[in-house]
Design a protein around this motif. Sequence first.
Motif, PDB file in Angstrom:
ATOM      1  N   ARG A 292      -6.501  -0.701 -19.079  1.00 53.43           N
ATOM      2  CA  ARG A 292      -6.850   0.717 -19.255  1.00 53.43           C
ATOM      3  C   ARG A 292      -6.284   1.590 -18.139  1.00 53.43           C
ATOM      4  N   LEU A 293      -6.162   0.972 -16.956  1.00 54.86           N
ATOM      5  CA  LEU A 293      -5.717   1.724 -15.774  1.00 54.86           C
ATOM      6  C   LEU A 293      -4.389   2.445 -16.005  1.00 54.86           C
ATOM      7  N   TYR A 294      -3.482   1.803 -16.759  1.00 51.48           N
ATOM      8  CA  TYR A 294      -2.115   2.331 -16.822  1.00 51.48           C
ATOM      9  C   TYR A 294      -1.978   3.570 -17.710  1.00 51.48           C
ATOM     10  N   LYS A 295      -3.072   3.945 -18.383  1.00 52.58           N
ATOM     11  CA  LYS A 295      -3.054   5.253 -19.042  1.00 52.58           C
ATOM     12  C   LYS A 295      -3.288   6.365 -18.017  1.00 52.58           C
ATOM     13  N   THR A 296      -3.841   5.994 -16.844  1.00 50.99           N
ATOM     14  CA  THR A 296      -4.208   6.980 -15.815  1.00 50.99           C
ATOM     15  C   THR A 296      -3.333   6.902 -14.567  1.00 50.99           C
ATOM     16  N   ALA A 297      -2.992   5.726 -14.142  1.00 54.44           N
ATOM     17  CA  ALA A 297      -2.259   5.533 -12.884  1.00 54.44           C
ATOM     18  C   ALA A 297      -1.025   4.662 -13.149  1.00 54.44           C
ATOM     19  N   PRO A 298      -0.022   4.763 -12.298  1.00 49.32           N
ATOM     20  CA  PRO A 298       0.134   5.627 -11.133  1.00 49.32           C
ATOM     21  C   PRO A 298       0.276   7.107 -11.502  1.00 49.32           C
ATOM     22  N   ILE A 299       0.498   7.390 -12.774  1.00 48.78           N
ATOM     23  CA  ILE A 299       0.522   8.787 -13.219  1.00 48.78           C
ATOM     24  C   ILE A 299      -0.150   8.810 -14.584  1.00 48.78           C
ATOM     25  N   ASN A 300      -0.909   9.856 -14.870  1.00 46.08           N
ATOM     26  CA  ASN A 300      -1.621   9.845 -16.149  1.00 46.08           C
ATOM     27  C   ASN A 300      -0.668  10.224 -17.296  1.00 46.08           C
ATOM     28  N   ASN A 301      -1.013   9.745 -18.481  1.00 48.56           N
ATOM     29  CA  ASN A 301      -0.094   9.921 -19.606  1.00 48.56           C
ATOM     30  C   ASN A 301       0.073  11.383 -20.017  1.00 48.56           C
ATOM     31  N   ASN A 302      -0.898  12.246 -19.689  1.00 47.52           N
ATOM     32  CA  ASN A 302      -0.701  13.675 -19.969  1.00 47.52           C
ATOM     33  C   ASN A 302       0.494  14.207 -19.180  1.00 47.52           C
ATOM     34  N   LEU A 303       0.616  13.772 -17.945  1.00 48.71           N
ATOM     35  CA  LEU A 303       1.740  14.271 -17.137  1.00 48.71           C
ATOM     36  C   LEU A 303       3.080  13.698 -17.601  1.00 48.71           C
ATOM     37  N   ILE A 304       3.025  12.554 -18.250  1.00 45.67           N
ATOM     38  CA  ILE A 304       4.257  12.018 -18.861  1.00 45.67           C
ATOM     39  C   ILE A 304       4.658  12.925 -20.026  1.00 45.67           C
TER      40      ILE A 304
ATOM     41  N   SER B  74       4.492  23.088 -18.154  1.00 46.00           N
ATOM     42  CA  SER B  74       3.122  23.302 -18.637  1.00 46.00           C
ATOM     43  C   SER B  74       2.082  23.125 -17.547  1.00 46.00           C
ATOM     44  N   TYR B  75       2.511  22.870 -16.309  1.00 49.08           N
ATOM     45  CA  TYR B  75       1.512  22.637 -15.252  1.00 49.08           C
ATOM     46  C   TYR B  75       1.935  23.287 -13.954  1.00 49.08           C
TER      47      TYR B  75
ATOM     48  N   ALA C 246       0.832  -1.209   0.000  1.00 48.74           N
ATOM     49  CA  ALA C 246       0.000   0.000   0.000  1.00 48.74           C
ATOM     50  C   ALA C 246       0.864   1.257   0.000  1.00 48.74           C
ATOM     51  N   PHE C 247       0.464   2.202  -0.839  1.00 41.93           N
ATOM     52  CA  PHE C 247       1.252   3.411  -1.067  1.00 41.93           C
ATOM     53  C   PHE C 247       0.270   4.581  -1.059  1.00 41.93           C
ATOM     54  N   GLY C 248       0.266   5.358   0.010  1.00 41.62           N
ATOM     55  CA  GLY C 248      -0.766   6.379   0.183  1.00 41.62           C
ATOM     56  C   GLY C 248      -0.308   7.775  -0.217  1.00 41.62           C
ATOM     57  N   VAL C 249      -0.584   8.150  -1.453  1.00 46.48           N
ATOM     58  CA  VAL C 249      -0.184   9.469  -1.950  1.00 46.48           C
ATOM     59  C   VAL C 249      -1.416  10.298  -2.355  1.00 46.48           C
ATOM     60  N   THR C 250      -2.231   9.762  -3.270  1.00 49.42           N
ATOM     61  CA  THR C 250      -3.301  10.555  -3.900  1.00 49.42           C
ATOM     62  C   THR C 250      -4.359  11.020  -2.897  1.00 49.42           C
TER      63      THR C 250
ATOM     64  N   ILE D  37      -7.382   9.032  -1.369  1.00 45.04           N
ATOM     65  CA  ILE D  37      -8.361   8.394  -2.267  1.00 45.04           C
ATOM     66  C   ILE D  37      -7.625   7.481  -3.251  1.00 45.04           C
ATOM     67  N   PHE D  38      -8.305   6.423  -3.645  1.00 46.37           N
ATOM     68  CA  PHE D  38      -7.775   5.440  -4.612  1.00 46.37           C
ATOM     69  C   PHE D  38      -6.507   4.749  -4.109  1.00 46.37           C
ATOM     70  N   ILE D  39      -6.454   4.438  -2.840  1.00 46.31           N
ATOM     71  CA  ILE D  39      -5.251   3.768  -2.323  1.00 46.31           C
ATOM     72  C   ILE D  39      -5.494   2.258  -2.340  1.00 46.31           C
ATOM     73  N   SER D  40      -4.650   1.573  -3.067  1.00 45.07           N
ATOM     74  CA  SER D  40      -4.894   0.159  -3.352  1.00 45.07           C
ATOM     75  C   SER D  40      -4.237  -0.771  -2.338  1.00 45.07           C
ATOM     76  N   ARG D  41      -4.821  -1.940  -2.192  1.00 46.74           N
ATOM     77  CA  ARG D  41      -4.289  -3.072  -1.422  1.00 46.74           C
ATOM     78  C   ARG D  41      -4.052  -2.766   0.064  1.00 46.74           C
TER      79      ARG D  41
HETATM   80  C1  LIG Z   1      -7.586   1.756  -9.758  1.00 49.05           C
HETATM   81  C2  LIG Z   1      -6.706   2.850  -9.227  1.00 49.05           C
HETATM   82  C3  LIG Z   1      -5.750   2.529  -8.295  1.00 49.05           C
HETATM   83  C4  LIG Z   1      -4.959   3.542  -7.734  1.00 49.05           C
HETATM   84  N1  LIG Z   1      -4.059   3.220  -6.745  1.00 49.05           N
HETATM   85  C5  LIG Z   1      -3.374   4.217  -6.116  1.00 49.05           C
HETATM   86  C6  LIG Z   1      -2.529   3.927  -4.988  1.00 49.05           C
HETATM   87  O1  LIG Z   1      -2.384   2.769  -4.582  1.00 49.05           O
HETATM   88  N2  LIG Z   1      -1.917   4.963  -4.370  1.00 49.05           N
HETATM   89  C7  LIG Z   1      -2.071   6.255  -4.772  1.00 49.05           C
HETATM   90  O2  LIG Z   1      -1.506   7.149  -4.143  1.00 49.05           O
HETATM   91  N3  LIG Z   1      -2.854   6.563  -5.847  1.00 49.05           N
HETATM   92  C8  LIG Z   1      -3.504   5.579  -6.516  1.00 49.05           C
HETATM   93  N4  LIG Z   1      -4.320   5.873  -7.592  1.00 49.05           N
HETATM   94  C9  LIG Z   1      -4.518   7.264  -7.962  1.00 49.05           C
HETATM   95  C10 LIG Z   1      -3.869   7.646  -9.271  1.00 49.05           C
HETATM   96  O3  LIG Z   1      -2.485   7.735  -9.106  1.00 49.05           O
HETATM   97  C11 LIG Z   1      -4.517   8.963  -9.684  1.00 49.05           C
HETATM   98  O4  LIG Z   1      -5.860   8.680 -10.034  1.00 49.05           O
HETATM   99  C12 LIG Z   1      -3.815   9.616 -10.798  1.00 49.05           C
HETATM  100  O5  LIG Z   1      -2.547  10.016 -10.373  1.00 49.05           O
HETATM  101  C13 LIG Z   1      -4.573  10.837 -11.302  1.00 49.05           C
HETATM  102  O6  LIG Z   1      -5.007  11.648 -10.238  1.00 49.05           O
HETATM  103  P1  LIG Z   1      -6.552  12.099 -10.183  1.00 49.05           P
HETATM  104  O7  LIG Z   1      -7.378  10.885 -10.295  1.00 49.05           O
HETATM  105  O8  LIG Z   1      -6.789  12.959  -9.000  1.00 49.05           O
HETATM  106  O9  LIG Z   1      -6.735  12.944 -11.492  1.00 49.05           O
HETATM  107  P2  LIG Z   1      -6.514  14.518 -11.665  1.00 49.05           P
HETATM  108  O10 LIG Z   1      -5.208  14.944 -11.128  1.00 49.05           O
HETATM  109  O11 LIG Z   1      -7.734  15.207 -11.183  1.00 49.05           O
HETATM  110  O12 LIG Z   1      -6.465  14.617 -13.242  1.00 49.05           O
HETATM  111  C14 LIG Z   1      -7.600  14.269 -14.046  1.00 49.05           C
HETATM  112  C15 LIG Z   1      -7.157  14.198 -15.479  1.00 49.05           C
HETATM  113  O13 LIG Z   1      -6.850  15.529 -15.894  1.00 49.05           O
HETATM  114  C16 LIG Z   1      -5.717  15.556 -16.708  1.00 49.05           C
HETATM  115  N5  LIG Z   1      -4.747  16.532 -16.152  1.00 49.05           N
HETATM  116  C17 LIG Z   1      -4.608  16.963 -14.871  1.00 49.05           C
HETATM  117  N6  LIG Z   1      -3.653  17.880 -14.793  1.00 49.05           N
HETATM  118  C18 LIG Z   1      -3.153  18.036 -16.039  1.00 49.05           C
HETATM  119  C19 LIG Z   1      -2.144  18.856 -16.612  1.00 49.05           C
HETATM  120  N7  LIG Z   1      -1.427  19.725 -15.896  1.00 49.05           N
HETATM  121  N8  LIG Z   1      -1.895  18.738 -17.929  1.00 49.05           N
HETATM  122  C20 LIG Z   1      -2.628  17.903 -18.689  1.00 49.05           C
HETATM  123  N9  LIG Z   1      -3.586  17.111 -18.198  1.00 49.05           N
HETATM  124  C21 LIG Z   1      -3.865  17.179 -16.901  1.00 49.05           C
HETATM  125  C22 LIG Z   1      -5.151  14.167 -16.796  1.00 49.05           C
HETATM  126  O14 LIG Z   1      -5.464  13.579 -18.024  1.00 49.05           O
HETATM  127  C23 LIG Z   1      -5.850  13.394 -15.687  1.00 49.05           C
HETATM  128  O15 LIG Z   1      -6.065  12.060 -16.050  1.00 49.05           O
HETATM  129  C24 LIG Z   1      -5.102   4.869  -8.176  1.00 49.05           C
HETATM  130  C25 LIG Z   1      -6.043   5.175  -9.157  1.00 49.05           C
HETATM  131  C26 LIG Z   1      -6.861   4.188  -9.681  1.00 49.05           C
HETATM  132  C27 LIG Z   1      -7.869   4.548 -10.720  1.00 49.05           C
END
Ligand SMILES: Cc1cc2nc3c(=O)[nH]c(=O)nc-3n(C[C@H](O)[C@H](O)[C@H](O)COP(=O)(O)OP(=O)(O)OC[C@H]3O[C@@H](n4cnc5c(N)ncnc54)[C@H](O)[C@@H]3O)c2cc1C
Length: 388
Positions: A361-373, A387-388, A124-128, A157-161
Amino acid sequence: MASIELALTEEQRALRAGVLEICKRYPGEYWRDLDTRREYPEKFVTELTEAGYLAALIPQEYGGAGLGIREGGLILETINYSGGNAGACHAQMYIMGTVLRHGSEAQKREYLPKIATGALRLQAFGVTEPNSGSDTTKLQTTAIRKGDRYVVNGQKIFISRVLQSDLMLLLARTTPVDHVKRRTDGLSVFLIDIRDLKGFEVRPLRMMMNHSTNALFFDNVEIPATSLIGEEGKGFHYILDGMNAERILVASDSLGDARWFIEKAVAYSNQRVIFGRPIGANQGVQFTISRSHISTDAAQLMRDKAAALFDAGEPCGGEANMAKYLGAEAAWEAGNACIDCHGGYGYAEEYDVERKFRECRLYKTAPINNNLILAYVGEHVLGMPRSY
Ligand SMILES: Cc1cc2nc3c(=O)[nH]c(=O)nc-3n(C[C@H](O)[C@H](O)[C@H](O)COP(=O)(O)OP(=O)(O)OC[C@H]3O[C@@H](n4cnc5c(N)ncnc54)[C@H](O)[C@@H]3O)c2cc1C
């Protein structure tokens, strides 16, 4: 200078064969059943741990195998390639890196050998947090020092395992943001024992895929001051140090998914006969699968480059991020090709395609979304404005 090995070494082939052997005992039915019930693959993770695979990256002096990130990635890739879901157990491999790099010798001696044997589970990794999302430095959970303890308040929120772990790595603010020079300062990382923690509430969330994900609530939760990793206020930097490993390992999850989809798509397209010939003889079917194979091979080369640099101790931020991006996109592309060629059967649970489609599908969003990559590559690789 790091170099990429194009073929697996004999040891890596043996490692892969060992993981495949375990995976064979956990076929699609096993994962499908857990997916329906949203239950954790306890039996699979226990067997994998007991065989030592989840301790691959823990140095031998602390009871692990002391292998590199390439081998760690190979283990996760193999699980997903065989139809399983390494998301149930991948985090231990990258979380423990923070303890290894920044923990005290006493913390390492206390925890790493137990994590290696499975006596303690750290998944478990509690960041979000709900109000900060991807903007980690704005997180609002606080940990305030009171004598020999810290008192934690806030939400995650969304903290797994969490319910399947004994330990959790937690990021919290120890100095208010208006008292620090840079907003990346003043955050601290803790390794906490979450069994029977007073004031700590875990609320499971029903997600799109079976990922044991939760909302967490901390109400005056007291944790020992000895659970602090490294120096107070440096937590964000410690977590950043572990990002490259996380990116490479998650890219490996995705590569395994992509290979599974492609193999499944090819087999089905070759045997399904419609209009008097295999559907794979149609360019509309064949080319989408070919394209996803090309994307997957390219993603693998980037993952291998990132892993080679990482294991040689060389900078690999750009490559690790690009590998995660390419891997997640390749798996999604292959998933679409696979579900398309299966027609209606792609949506039938018994084929496992729809389950893997949701999981990848999850890995386009987490642990970091591809926009931030993309933002990372723009800023740090190409030298463009932040840019952010
Ligand atoms: C199934 C699941 C398991 C997870 N497990 C964990 C876990 O164990 N521990 C943990 O800490 N977190 C976990 N997460 C959280 C995950 O890391 C976050 O959901 C992710 O980092 C995105 O944060 P957010 O959901 O708050 O989206 P937001 O930060 O609100 O962003 C929403 C969308 O907006 C876009 N966006 C935001 N800012 C920008 C920008 N500056 N430029 C361009 N686009 C932008 C992106 O496309 C993004 O997808 C999990 C998430 C899911 C769905």
